[in-house]
Scaffold this motif. Structure first.
Motif, PDB file in Angstrom:
ATOM      1  N   GLY A  77      34.235 -14.071 -85.477  1.00 40.34           N
ATOM      2  CA  GLY A  77      33.902 -12.936 -84.632  1.00 40.34           C
ATOM      3  C   GLY A  77      34.756 -12.950 -83.369  1.00 40.34           C
ATOM      4  O   GLY A  77      35.318 -13.975 -82.980  1.00 40.34           O
ATOM      5  N   ALA A  81      32.391 -10.207 -78.782  1.00 39.30           N
ATOM      6  CA  ALA A  81      31.064 -10.215 -79.400  1.00 39.30           C
ATOM      7  C   ALA A  81      30.183 -11.301 -78.781  1.00 39.30           C
ATOM      8  O   ALA A  81      28.966 -11.122 -78.634  1.00 39.30           O
ATOM      9  CB  ALA A  81      31.188 -10.427 -80.908  1.00 39.30           C
ATOM     10  N   ALA A 201      31.306  -0.942 -79.037  1.00 36.09           N
ATOM     11  CA  ALA A 201      30.290  -1.994 -79.029  1.00 36.09           C
ATOM     12  C   ALA A 201      29.470  -1.975 -77.744  1.00 36.09           C
ATOM     13  O   ALA A 201      28.308  -2.397 -77.730  1.00 36.09           O
ATOM     14  CB  ALA A 201      30.941  -3.358 -79.219  1.00 36.09           C
ATOM     15  N   ARG A 250      31.646  -2.730 -85.634  1.00 35.88           N
ATOM     16  CA  ARG A 250      30.873  -3.937 -85.955  1.00 35.88           C
ATOM     17  C   ARG A 250      31.636  -4.809 -86.951  1.00 35.88           C
ATOM     18  O   ARG A 250      31.671  -6.032 -86.819  1.00 35.88           O
ATOM     19  CB  ARG A 250      29.509  -3.540 -86.521  1.00 35.88           C
ATOM     20  N   THR A 255      30.946  -8.817 -85.617  1.00 38.34           N
ATOM     21  CA  THR A 255      29.683  -9.082 -84.919  1.00 38.34           C
ATOM     22  C   THR A 255      28.692  -9.849 -85.795  1.00 38.34           C
ATOM     23  O   THR A 255      27.988 -10.741 -85.315  1.00 38.34           O
ATOM     24  CB  THR A 255      29.058  -7.753 -84.451  1.00 38.34           C
ATOM     25  N   ARG A 258      29.112 -13.718 -85.889  1.00 35.39           N
ATOM     26  CA  ARG A 258      28.977 -14.486 -84.652  1.00 35.39           C
ATOM     27  C   ARG A 258      28.172 -15.760 -84.911  1.00 35.39           C
ATOM     28  O   ARG A 258      27.100 -15.727 -85.495  1.00 35.39           O
ATOM     29  CB  ARG A 258      28.307 -13.621 -83.586  1.00 35.39           C
TER      30      ARG A 258
END
Length: 280
Positions: A77, A81, A201, A250, A255, A258
């Motif tokens: 990620g 993020a 985001a 995304r 994301t 993560r």
């Protein structure tokens, strides 16, 4: 540590997330992708030791890296993020208004050629509210370019210096960017770039329009702007479908990949370091 790991304060953000405080970040055992790109996650021209782990933003990038023969790659990620996770409990901003606009930029080794006056006219004809123009440090330092946007009546800012060869990195670069994005209703640029995905985001409505300009000696290996427009048509235009944009951002920021602080410390080579007390 590869010097690009410090760009934009990425290593600093990851260290904070891992509970290692906000001082000088430890050495990362690998190469952290430092910007959104349509290749294998590595920046063209940056020195790279074969076999070094690549810590990439997304599954799409990992597949491209694998297809060109890169191994020892893992999806972690984007650092942005992790910043969103760190600042998930920020108090809500006052009413968002206007647009933050990111003109495509050059850097130490490559300059951009394009008509800023034409771009300014397009922005003024398109954006209904107040406009903040965020220039990259490279163009912000060019008084002639900066004054064009100032004289157009725009608020002109710069998030800070990216850093180069371990020097002068602004560790709060991404923090400043997130704060500004959350002040605005829209985020726009003349190219699809990291800033657009960050803006989505952070809750902005995105737009990509205007002359994409030309980067001197631009690397055409992965298809350039023509491929970007073909592959991500839904993100181009003065107005785009927000739910689609959110889904794409995304995926591109990784994301859902993560890591937890403990997982990330293991991947970065920080598992044995002493953790400070921080809230995540």
């Amino acid at each position: 540590m590869h010097h690009a790991n410090h760009f934009y304060g990425h290593a600093h953000v990851l260290a904070r997330y891992c509970g290692l405080g906000d001082g000088h970040p430890p050495r990362i055992d690998g190469y952290v992708q430092h910007g959104w790109n349509i290749g294998d996650g590595l920046a063209p021209g940056h020195p790279y030791v074969e076999g070094t782990p690549s810590l990439l933003w997304s599954e799409q990038t990992r597949r491209r890296a694998w297809s060109v023969g890169r191994r020892n790659v893992v999806v972690t990620g984007a650092p942005f993020a992790y910043l969103l996770a760190l600042r998930a409990d920020d108090p809500p901003q006052a009413q968002r208004e206007g647009t933050i606009w990111y003109p495509f930029h050059g850097w130490e080794g490559q300059h951009v050629r394009g008509d800023h006056r034409e771009l300014i006219a397009r922005i003024r004809a398109t954006e209904p509210g107040p406009v903040t123009v965020c220039l990259y440090w490279h163009e912000y330092g060019m008084r002639r370019v900066r004054r064009l946007y100032e004289q157009a009546g725009f608020r002109v800012i710069c998030h800070g210096y990216r850093g180069h060869w371990w020097k002068d990195t602004d560790p709060l670069f991404l923090d400043k960017q997130l704060t500004e994005l959350r002040r605005h209703r829209r985020v726009a640029s003349n190219r699809l770039t990291s800033a657009i995905f960050y803006g989505i985001a952070a809750g902005c409505e995105p737009a990509v329009y205007g002359d994409p300009m030309i980067l001197a000696d631009e690397d055409p290996t992965f298809g350039g702007t023509a491929r970007i427009r073909r592959q991500w048509p839904d993100l181009h235009g003065e107005s785009v479908h927000l739910p689609t944009a959110v889904e794409i951002a995304r995926a591109e920021l990784g994301t859902d990949h993560r890591c937890t602080p403990a997982e990330l410390r293991e991947l970065l080579g920080w598992a044995t370091l002493q953790e400070e007390h921080v809230d995540h």
